[in-house]
Design an enzyme around this catalytic site. Structure first.
Site, PDB file in Angstrom:
ATOM      1  N   HIS A 180      33.250  63.511  79.096  1.00  0.00           N
ATOM      2  CA  HIS A 180      32.441  64.724  78.835  1.00  0.00           C
ATOM      3  C   HIS A 180      33.253  65.999  79.128  1.00  0.00           C
ATOM      4  O   HIS A 180      32.875  66.805  79.997  1.00  0.00           O
ATOM      5  CB  HIS A 180      31.210  64.630  79.743  1.00  0.00           C
ATOM      6  CG  HIS A 180      30.092  65.561  79.408  1.00  0.00           C
ATOM      7  ND1 HIS A 180      30.210  66.920  79.402  1.00  0.00           N
ATOM      8  CD2 HIS A 180      28.796  65.319  79.097  1.00  0.00           C
ATOM      9  CE1 HIS A 180      29.051  67.474  79.114  1.00  0.00           C
ATOM     10  NE2 HIS A 180      28.181  66.527  78.912  1.00  0.00           N
ATOM     11  N   GLU A 283      33.402  65.724  73.374  1.00  0.00           N
ATOM     12  CA  GLU A 283      33.377  64.503  74.181  1.00  0.00           C
ATOM     13  C   GLU A 283      33.672  63.254  73.352  1.00  0.00           C
ATOM     14  O   GLU A 283      32.843  62.861  72.511  1.00  0.00           O
ATOM     15  CB  GLU A 283      31.996  64.380  74.829  1.00  0.00           C
ATOM     16  CG  GLU A 283      31.588  65.626  75.610  1.00  0.00           C
ATOM     17  CD  GLU A 283      30.092  65.751  75.802  1.00  0.00           C
ATOM     18  OE1 GLU A 283      29.567  66.889  75.781  1.00  0.00           O
ATOM     19  OE2 GLU A 283      29.438  64.711  75.985  1.00  0.00           O
TER      20      GLU A 283
HETATM   21  O1  TA6 Z   1      26.886  66.192  76.417  1.00  0.00           O
HETATM   22  C1  TA6 Z   1      25.749  66.922  76.124  1.00  0.00           C
HETATM   23  C2  TA6 Z   1      24.645  66.633  77.140  1.00  0.00           C
HETATM   24  O2  TA6 Z   1      24.131  65.334  76.958  1.00  0.00           O
HETATM   25  C3  TA6 Z   1      23.583  67.719  76.998  1.00  0.00           C
HETATM   26  O3  TA6 Z   1      22.371  67.178  76.482  1.00  0.00           O
HETATM   27  C4  TA6 Z   1      23.446  68.283  78.400  1.00  0.00           C
HETATM   28  O4  TA6 Z   1      22.445  67.597  79.122  1.00  0.00           O
HETATM   29  C5  TA6 Z   1      24.855  68.021  78.950  1.00  0.00           C
HETATM   30  O5  TA6 Z   1      25.162  66.717  78.478  1.00  0.00           O
HETATM   31  C6  TA6 Z   1      25.015  68.190  80.436  1.00  0.00           C
HETATM   32  O6  TA6 Z   1      24.379  67.145  81.113  1.00  0.00           O
HETATM   33  P1  TA6 Z   1      24.391  67.187  82.741  1.00  0.00           P
HETATM   34  O7  TA6 Z   1      23.638  65.957  83.160  1.00  0.00           O
HETATM   35  O8  TA6 Z   1      25.838  67.163  83.169  1.00  0.00           O
HETATM   36  O9  TA6 Z   1      23.742  68.484  83.118  1.00  0.00           O
END
Ligand code: TA6
Length: 312
Positions: A180, A283
């Site tokens: 991520h 990602e």
């Molecule tokens: O990667 C995108 C995502 O799934 C978004 O929906 C948002 O929730 C982001 O990840 C961040 O997630 P987190 O749990 O790190 O706040």
């Protein structure tokens, strides 16, 4: 971490002048790597890469290629905000099967668990850091499977991330995953992400409706897209920092692109309201219908390779 345990880690793994384990934020141990080609930092907490600064052609260190929120938590059980969170063994929210089951953390538990440092090795102008995470009785309460994850991070003129998952149990399982990555940019409203034109995606801001990408991706509002059935390399054009970041990937069938915009950032306690302007999440992943099935003894490796090229 106690000084003697950091001392013990350094006794086993430190490379003088190249790599050492030091006290990071809130006393969490982190590996600090400095080579002529790049510097980087990796927390044992979540095996979380929080910094990578490759040298520019003039030899000077570039601006960090990774974003890290100044409001990030650095605490057991909480994910670091920024850098490269490892989403495993699931991506996104996961509802407990039974009402009395513990609530399950978004994006799995790998990013909120301390990993084991297995090795630090010098290879030419790069340093390889190897970390691992294995199932435990505690992880079984969240995900009832036996696994071993090994994360190999190669720090040099490029950043190579390899997440290998092995089914060490006696029954098959299926998992989803994402690296991520929060790519640091000078102004998210000016960036362009090329490489996904005509690719289908699920719009998480519109009930996961399936849509088609037209041209480059730009950020004008909260963007949360899951691009499907794509192995494409991407190029992040950042005019504000006058550089281009390329992202190549292997054994990844989906790519998630996220920027929360002002609206989304204000809802995150571990992100300052204005910080949405300074990153783009791109990602390499295997999520939704592209989950990875593993039979007992089988392994799968997700690879992402980052490069950063300043513009003259
Ligand atoms: O990667 C995108 C995502 O799934 C978004 O929906 C948002 O929730 C982001 O990840 C961040 O997630 P987190 O749990 O790190 O706040």
């Amino acid at each position: 971490m106690s000084p003697d345990s950091i001392a013990a880690l350094n006794a086993r793994h430190a490379l003088p002048g190249l790599a050492a384990i030091i006290d990071g934020a809130n006393g969490l141990p982190k590996i600090h790597v400095t080579t002529p080609a790049a510097s980087a930092e990796i927390y044992l907490h979540g095996a979380h890469v929080t910094s990578w600064r490759p040298a520019a052609p003039n030899g000077k260190a570039q601006d960090d290629v990774l974003f890290l929120s100044r409001q990030s938590h650095f605490a057991p059980g909480k994910a670091i905000r920024g850098g490269i969170p490892i989403c495993f063994p699931w991506f996104g929210p996961k509802s407990a099967k039974l009402p009395d089951e513990p609530s399950l953390p978004q994006h799995g538990f790998a990013r909120t668990t301390a990993w084991t440092l297995d090795a630090i090795q010098h290879h030419g102008d790069a340093v390889l850091v190897v970390l691992s995470l294995a199932s435990t009785p505690a992880s079984h309460t969240l995900w009832p499977h036996d696994f071993r994850a090994q994360y190999r991070v190669t720090i040099g003129a490029q950043l190579i991330l390899q997440l290998e998952v092995t089914n060490t149990g006696a029954a098959p399982f299926t998992f989803t995953e994402a690296l991520h990555t929060y790519h640091h940019v000078g102004d998210a409203t000016q960036v362009r992400i090329a490489g996904l034109d005509a690719t289908h995606y699920l719009d998480n801001r519109d009930g996961l409706r399936e849509k088609t990408q037209h041209g480059d991706i730009t950020f004008s509002a909260h963007t949360d897209n899951i691009y499907l059935d794509t192995t494409a390399s991407l190029t992040l054009h950042d005019p504000a920092l006058a550089r281009t970041i390329t992202i190549d990937k292997q054994h990844s069938s989906t790519t998630v692109v996220w920027n929360p915009g002002a609206e989304g950032a204000s809802a995150l306690a571990d992100m300052a309201d204005e910080e949405w302007q300074y990153f783009a999440c791109i990602e390499a992943s295997n999520v939704r219908n592209f989950a990875i099935p593993l039979d007992p003894g089988q392994s799968h490796t997700l690879t992402a390779i980052l490069r950063s090229q300043p513009h003259p």
